[in-house]
Design an enzyme around this catalytic site. Structure first.
Site, short mmCIF file in Angstrom:
data_model
loop_
_atom_site.label_atom_id
_atom_site.label_comp_id
_atom_site.label_asym_id
_atom_site.label_seq_id
_atom_site.Cartn_x
_atom_site.Cartn_y
_atom_site.Cartn_z
CD GLU A 1 -6.11 -2.36 -78.57
OE1 GLU A 1 -7.03 -2.92 -77.93
OE2 GLU A 1 -4.92 -2.34 -78.17
CD GLU B 1 -7.80 -8.64 -74.75
OE1 GLU B 1 -7.41 -8.27 -73.62
OE2 GLU B 1 -7.75 -7.90 -75.76
#
Length: 405
Positions: A212, A321
């Protein structure tokens, strides 16, 4: 990197290593009291010794030190001393050739260069070194509270992580690319807020593998709310793995970009927008997963770290997020710009030109894009398509509100 003969290389490294040993940073009891407002009696003295030992392991000898305007210290560490080469099987395995970029890769006209505060005055690290943000005692203390990342297939699910993202799945993917809009969201307490790309090996009945990258605002960890470049990886469903260079794993190759360092400039509401291309891809020659941000190749995750990602990814995700342990109602931490996707361009955060990389190392549109948000009244996502941005999403939200109690 440009070097001379082998004898020249070893002579330079030996001299630099001797010189830099003088500058391997530790901290004194006075530093500890000043940074943490504590005495060092009893257990605190033991804690200080433990933290100092950890600092000596993390903060390897460096050649040059740069003070960033935001207070960070960037150390130019010899390439071969970085944490990943603490792993025996990686030690001495330097990248001999650059990775093969995906076909169709062209950032001209649609990607801005990633700019960071530490090198805003033209500072840089010498050839043969990499820029590493120095770890402090406060970092180690806050790391014990660092928000653990979770997969959305975790059982039971994590109520402290909320997402709003676009995704493609059930395929064979060899990477992903997107232009991520950079913002400075309001972040409350120990929360964090981020925007990123997920490249996942998500196979039923097996723990997820993930690499990520994106930007993250995490003031309780970094002492400010500036968006910072980050990477993350896990080989086993988020039970282990780590951010940036906090543990051996990611191999940093760039002399110009530092993981964990602040990004500047950022987008402004109804004003100038700043976005940067993030691309993660599997190099056909080495099978390692490489990261490019803007026009700079940053480094790679060795394929040997993983199980399912040794082959290909099965899911790609793009979006935001928020992590929060707030138990007194929903957090007011913002995702993206803090505004909902229906406000659109210049007001809501976006990820655009969403692409995946196929078996032939070609960039293609992320077709059949789907969206997901656990609590759309708190943080939401909307997708779209046009001839300039191709596939894109707007995402984010304000968190706590009358509609998000």
């Amino acid at each position: 990197m440009k070097f001379g003969s082998c004898s020249d290389i070893f002579t330079i490294i030996f001299v630099l290593l001797l010189f830099s040993l003088l500058f391997s940073p530790v901290f004194s009891s006075k530093n500890f009291r000043e940074e943490n407002g504590t005495s060092i009696e009893g257990n605190k003295l033991k804690n200080m010794k433990s933290i100092n030992a950890r600092l000596r392991k993390i903060n390897k000898p460096f050649v040059k030190s740069i003070k960033s305007p935001d207070g960070d210290i960037i150390d130019c560490m010899l390439f071969h001393l970085q944490p990943s080469f603490d792993i025996p099987e990686l030690r001495g395995k330097l990248p001999l050739t650059p990775p093969e970029l995906p076909k169709g890769h062209d950032d001209a006209g649609n990607s801005q260069e990633l700019k960071q505060l530490w090198n805003s005055n033209g500072e840089s690290c010498p050839n043969g070194t990499i820029p590493i943000r120095r770890t402090t005692a406060s970092d180690i203390i806050s790391n014990s509270k660092f928000g653990k990342k979770y997969s959305r297939k975790d059982i039971p699910s994590s109520p402290v992580h909320e997402h709003a993202f676009g995704y493609v799945n059930n395929g064979k993917f060899y990477g992903a690319k997107a232009l991520l809009n950079i913002w400075k969201p309001i972040v409350i307490g120990d929360d964090f807020s981020l925007s990123q790309i997920w490249v996942l090996g998500d196979v039923p009945n097996r723990p997820v593998n993930s690499v990520e990258a994106g930007w993250q605002a995490y003031p309780s960890h970094n002492r400010d709310s500036l968006p910072r470049l980050f990477t993350y990886w896990t080989p086993n469903g988020y039970w282990s793995g780590c951010y940036n260079l906090d543990c051996p794993g990611f191999v940093h190759t760039s002399t110009r970009i530092s993981l964990g360092a602040a990004i500047d400039p950022v987008s402004t509401y109804n004003g100038q927008q700043y976005d940067v291309a993030f691309m993660i891809w599997k190099d056909p020659k080495s099978s390692n997963w490489w990261l490019k941000v803007g026009n700079e190749v940053i480094g790679y995750w060795p394929a040997s770290l993983f199980t399912d990602l040794r082959g290909h990814a099965t899911t790609i995700e793009y979006g935001g997020e928020v992590f929060s342990t707030n138990l007194g109602g929903h957090t007011s931490t913002q995702m993206g710009s803090g505004h909902f996707p229906n406000e659109g361009y210049k007001k809501a955060a976006y990820a655009r030109n969403l692409e995946v990389i196929n078996y032939y190392n070609q960039l293609v549109d992320a077709s059949n894009l789907k969206t997901s948000a656990e609590k759309p009244n708190c943080y939401d996502v909307q997708s779209g398509f046009n001839n300039v941005w191709r596939n894109y999403i707007f995402f984010g939200g304000s968190g706590h509100s009358p509609n998000c109690p």
